[in-house]
Motif scaffolding. Structure first.
Motif, PDB file in Angstrom:
ATOM      1  N   MET A 142      36.734  -5.551  32.184  1.00 17.46           N
ATOM      2  CA  MET A 142      35.642  -6.501  31.961  1.00 17.46           C
ATOM      3  C   MET A 142      35.023  -6.917  33.283  1.00 17.46           C
ATOM      4  O   MET A 142      35.700  -6.928  34.318  1.00 17.46           O
ATOM      5  CB  MET A 142      36.157  -7.752  31.239  1.00 17.46           C
ATOM      6  N   VAL A 143      33.744  -7.269  33.214  1.00 18.24           N
ATOM      7  CA  VAL A 143      33.016  -7.812  34.358  1.00 18.24           C
ATOM      8  C   VAL A 143      32.296  -9.070  33.912  1.00 18.24           C
ATOM      9  O   VAL A 143      32.207  -9.364  32.716  1.00 18.24           O
ATOM     10  CB  VAL A 143      31.988  -6.802  34.932  1.00 18.24           C
ATOM     11  N   LEU A 144      31.779  -9.795  34.894  1.00 16.33           N
ATOM     12  CA  LEU A 144      30.914 -10.926  34.579  1.00 16.33           C
ATOM     13  C   LEU A 144      29.677 -10.834  35.448  1.00 16.33           C
ATOM     14  O   LEU A 144      29.711 -10.341  36.571  1.00 16.33           O
ATOM     15  CB  LEU A 144      31.628 -12.262  34.769  1.00 16.33           C
ATOM     16  N   VAL A 145      28.577 -11.295  34.892  1.00 14.45           N
ATOM     17  CA  VAL A 145      27.309 -11.311  35.604  1.00 14.45           C
ATOM     18  C   VAL A 145      26.586 -12.603  35.228  1.00 14.45           C
ATOM     19  O   VAL A 145      26.662 -13.060  34.098  1.00 14.45           O
ATOM     20  CB  VAL A 145      26.455 -10.064  35.274  1.00 14.45           C
ATOM     21  N   SER A 146      25.927 -13.201  36.213  1.00 15.04           N
ATOM     22  CA  SER A 146      25.222 -14.449  36.000  1.00 15.04           C
ATOM     23  C   SER A 146      23.725 -14.172  35.922  1.00 15.04           C
ATOM     24  O   SER A 146      23.152 -13.584  36.836  1.00 15.04           O
ATOM     25  CB  SER A 146      25.533 -15.401  37.161  1.00 15.04           C
ATOM     26  N   LEU A 147      23.116 -14.612  34.819  1.00 15.83           N
ATOM     27  CA  LEU A 147      21.686 -14.389  34.591  1.00 15.83           C
ATOM     28  C   LEU A 147      20.968 -15.725  34.465  1.00 15.83           C
ATOM     29  O   LEU A 147      21.471 -16.650  33.816  1.00 15.83           O
ATOM     30  CB  LEU A 147      21.473 -13.567  33.314  1.00 15.83           C
ATOM     31  N   ASP A 148      19.796 -15.812  35.063  1.00  8.02           N
ATOM     32  CA  ASP A 148      18.979 -17.018  34.992  1.00  8.02           C
ATOM     33  C   ASP A 148      18.693 -17.358  33.536  1.00  8.02           C
ATOM     34  O   ASP A 148      18.316 -16.492  32.746  1.00  8.02           O
ATOM     35  CB  ASP A 148      17.668 -16.798  35.752  1.00  8.02           C
ATOM     36  N   ARG A 149      18.883 -18.613  33.201  1.00  8.44           N
ATOM     37  CA  ARG A 149      18.719 -19.088  31.826  1.00  8.44           C
ATOM     38  C   ARG A 149      17.335 -18.733  31.261  1.00  8.44           C
ATOM     39  O   ARG A 149      17.191 -18.469  30.081  1.00  8.44           O
ATOM     40  CB  ARG A 149      18.932 -20.602  31.789  1.00  8.44           C
ATOM     41  N   GLY A 150      16.311 -18.712  32.097  1.00  6.69           N
ATOM     42  CA  GLY A 150      14.957 -18.455  31.626  1.00  6.69           C
ATOM     43  C   GLY A 150      14.518 -17.005  31.728  1.00  6.69           C
ATOM     44  O   GLY A 150      13.361 -16.696  31.463  1.00  6.69           O
ATOM     45  N   SER A 151      15.417 -16.106  32.086  1.00  5.61           N
ATOM     46  CA  SER A 151      15.002 -14.718  32.312  1.00  5.61           C
ATOM     47  C   SER A 151      14.762 -13.966  31.002  1.00  5.61           C
ATOM     48  O   SER A 151      15.432 -14.187  29.993  1.00  5.61           O
ATOM     49  CB  SER A 151      16.049 -13.968  33.142  1.00  5.61           C
ATOM     50  N   ASP A 152      13.787 -13.083  31.051  1.00  5.23           N
ATOM     51  CA  ASP A 152      13.506 -12.217  29.910  1.00  5.23           C
ATOM     52  C   ASP A 152      14.699 -11.309  29.632  1.00  5.23           C
ATOM     53  O   ASP A 152      14.994 -10.999  28.479  1.00  5.23           O
ATOM     54  CB  ASP A 152      12.265 -11.366  30.170  1.00  5.23           C
ATOM     55  N   LEU A 153      15.389 -10.880  30.692  1.00  6.57           N
ATOM     56  CA  LEU A 153      16.522  -9.985  30.512  1.00  6.57           C
ATOM     57  C   LEU A 153      17.640 -10.671  29.730  1.00  6.57           C
ATOM     58  O   LEU A 153      18.266 -10.060  28.867  1.00  6.57           O
ATOM     59  CB  LEU A 153      17.048  -9.472  31.856  1.00  6.57           C
ATOM     60  N   LEU A 154      17.892 -11.938  30.022  1.00  7.01           N
ATOM     61  CA  LEU A 154      18.930 -12.659  29.286  1.00  7.01           C
ATOM     62  C   LEU A 154      18.613 -12.674  27.794  1.00  7.01           C
ATOM     63  O   LEU A 154      19.493 -12.444  26.960  1.00  7.01           O
ATOM     64  CB  LEU A 154      19.099 -14.086  29.808  1.00  7.01           C
ATOM     65  N   ALA A 155      17.364 -12.921  27.446  1.00 11.02           N
ATOM     66  CA  ALA A 155      16.974 -12.920  26.034  1.00 11.02           C
ATOM     67  C   ALA A 155      17.245 -11.553  25.407  1.00 11.02           C
ATOM     68  O   ALA A 155      17.737 -11.467  24.277  1.00 11.02           O
ATOM     69  CB  ALA A 155      15.500 -13.295  25.895  1.00 11.02           C
ATOM     70  N   LEU A 156      16.970 -10.493  26.141  1.00  9.71           N
ATOM     71  CA  LEU A 156      17.203  -9.140  25.646  1.00  9.71           C
ATOM     72  C   LEU A 156      18.704  -8.857  25.505  1.00  9.71           C
ATOM     73  O   LEU A 156      19.146  -8.279  24.511  1.00  9.71           O
ATOM     74  CB  LEU A 156      16.545  -8.134  26.589  1.00  9.71           C
ATOM     75  N   VAL A 157      19.496  -9.276  26.482  1.00 12.66           N
ATOM     76  CA  VAL A 157      20.952  -9.091  26.426  1.00 12.66           C
ATOM     77  C   VAL A 157      21.532  -9.864  25.235  1.00 12.66           C
ATOM     78  O   VAL A 157      22.399  -9.359  24.521  1.00 12.66           O
ATOM     79  CB  VAL A 157      21.607  -9.513  27.758  1.00 12.66           C
ATOM     80  N   ARG A 158      21.037 -11.074  25.016  1.00 16.47           N
ATOM     81  CA  ARG A 158      21.477 -11.856  23.849  1.00 16.47           C
ATOM     82  C   ARG A 158      21.186 -11.094  22.555  1.00 16.47           C
ATOM     83  O   ARG A 158      22.007 -11.053  21.636  1.00 16.47           O
ATOM     84  CB  ARG A 158      20.749 -13.193  23.786  1.00 16.47           C
ATOM     85  N   GLY A 159      19.997 -10.511  22.485  1.00 17.49           N
ATOM     86  CA  GLY A 159      19.575  -9.831  21.266  1.00 17.49           C
ATOM     87  C   GLY A 159      20.266  -8.507  21.015  1.00 17.49           C
ATOM     88  O   GLY A 159      20.595  -8.186  19.864  1.00 17.49           O
ATOM     89  N   THR A 160      20.501  -7.727  22.062  1.00 17.09           N
ATOM     90  CA  THR A 160      21.077  -6.393  21.884  1.00 17.09           C
ATOM     91  C   THR A 160      22.598  -6.392  21.985  1.00 17.09           C
ATOM     92  O   THR A 160      23.254  -5.481  21.478  1.00 17.09           O
ATOM     93  CB  THR A 160      20.536  -5.411  22.943  1.00 17.09           C
ATOM     94  N   GLY A 161      23.153  -7.368  22.693  1.00 15.69           N
ATOM     95  CA  GLY A 161      24.602  -7.413  22.880  1.00 15.69           C
ATOM     96  C   GLY A 161      25.122  -6.372  23.852  1.00 15.69           C
ATOM     97  O   GLY A 161      26.310  -6.066  23.862  1.00 15.69           O
ATOM     98  N   ARG A 162      24.234  -5.852  24.716  1.00 13.78           N
ATOM     99  CA  ARG A 162      24.633  -4.801  25.666  1.00 13.78           C
ATOM    100  C   ARG A 162      23.895  -4.985  26.983  1.00 13.78           C
ATOM    101  O   ARG A 162      22.796  -5.522  27.029  1.00 13.78           O
ATOM    102  CB  ARG A 162      24.264  -3.419  25.116  1.00 13.78           C
ATOM    103  N   PHE A 163      24.497  -4.494  28.065  1.00 13.26           N
ATOM    104  CA  PHE A 163      23.821  -4.440  29.359  1.00 13.26           C
ATOM    105  C   PHE A 163      24.474  -3.397  30.247  1.00 13.26           C
ATOM    106  O   PHE A 163      25.628  -3.034  30.072  1.00 13.26           O
ATOM    107  CB  PHE A 163      23.784  -5.812  30.054  1.00 13.26           C
TER     108      PHE A 163
END
Length: 160
Positions: free
Chosen positions: A46-67
């Motif tokens: 496992m890894v961890l990555v920190s994404l800005d709360r307002g980023s478009d990428l975070l919204a996409l990661v939330r939606g797809t469940g993958r990165f």
């Protein structure tokens, strides 16, 4: 002021530079540069990555469940800057290949394809815990960020 002192302390911490990627439902690649990325667990990987709360990428990661995690090399600072900017079309004029259904940047010394295990709120960022599903490496020195400039790692001689 605490915020300024904290910023100075963190500038003195050398971090790896990575581009986190995902693909929208219509097949469009997205990505952003991060320096807050770390290994979390070997079993399971496992890894961890920190994404800005307002980023478009975070919204996409939330939606797809993958990165995907592209751990950049010392020759890829221009790529890091390109993906650090705001706005769409960060993949314009950027070579990439699909790997495990995610955008992989050729030449990056490290590659991880991850499923989101969990998302944890943390201040102005969200920490994504990723369960690694695929991993690959190629030769190359890492790109690091320290004292607000890009660099790379140099081994030190160890005294006997």
């Amino acid at each position: 002021m605490l915020a300024e002192a904290f910023r100075e302390v963190m500038a003195g911490v050398a971090t790896p530079v990575s581009v986190i990627t995902a693909v929208s439902a219509d097949g469009v690649p997205h990505g952003t540069t991060v320096s807050a990325f770390a290994s979390l667990s070997m079993d399971p990987p496992m890894v961890l990555v920190s994404l800005d709360r307002g980023s478009d990428l975070l919204a996409l990661v939330r939606g797809t469940g993958r990165f995907g995690v592209n751990v950049l090399g010392s020759t890829q600072s221009a790529l890091a800057l390109s993906f650090a900017r705001k706005g769409p079309d960060k993949f314009a004029d950027v070579d990439w290949v699909p790997d495990s259904g995610l955008p992989r940047l050729p030449g990056a010394p490290g590659w991880l394809a991850c499923d989101v295990e969990s998302l944890v709120e943390g201040g102005d960022h969200v920490v994504a815990f990723g369960l690694v599903r695929a991993a690959a490496t190629v030769d190359g020195q890492p790109l690091t960020y320290h004292s607000r400039v890009f660099g790379t790692h140099a081994a030190l001689e160890v005294a006997p």
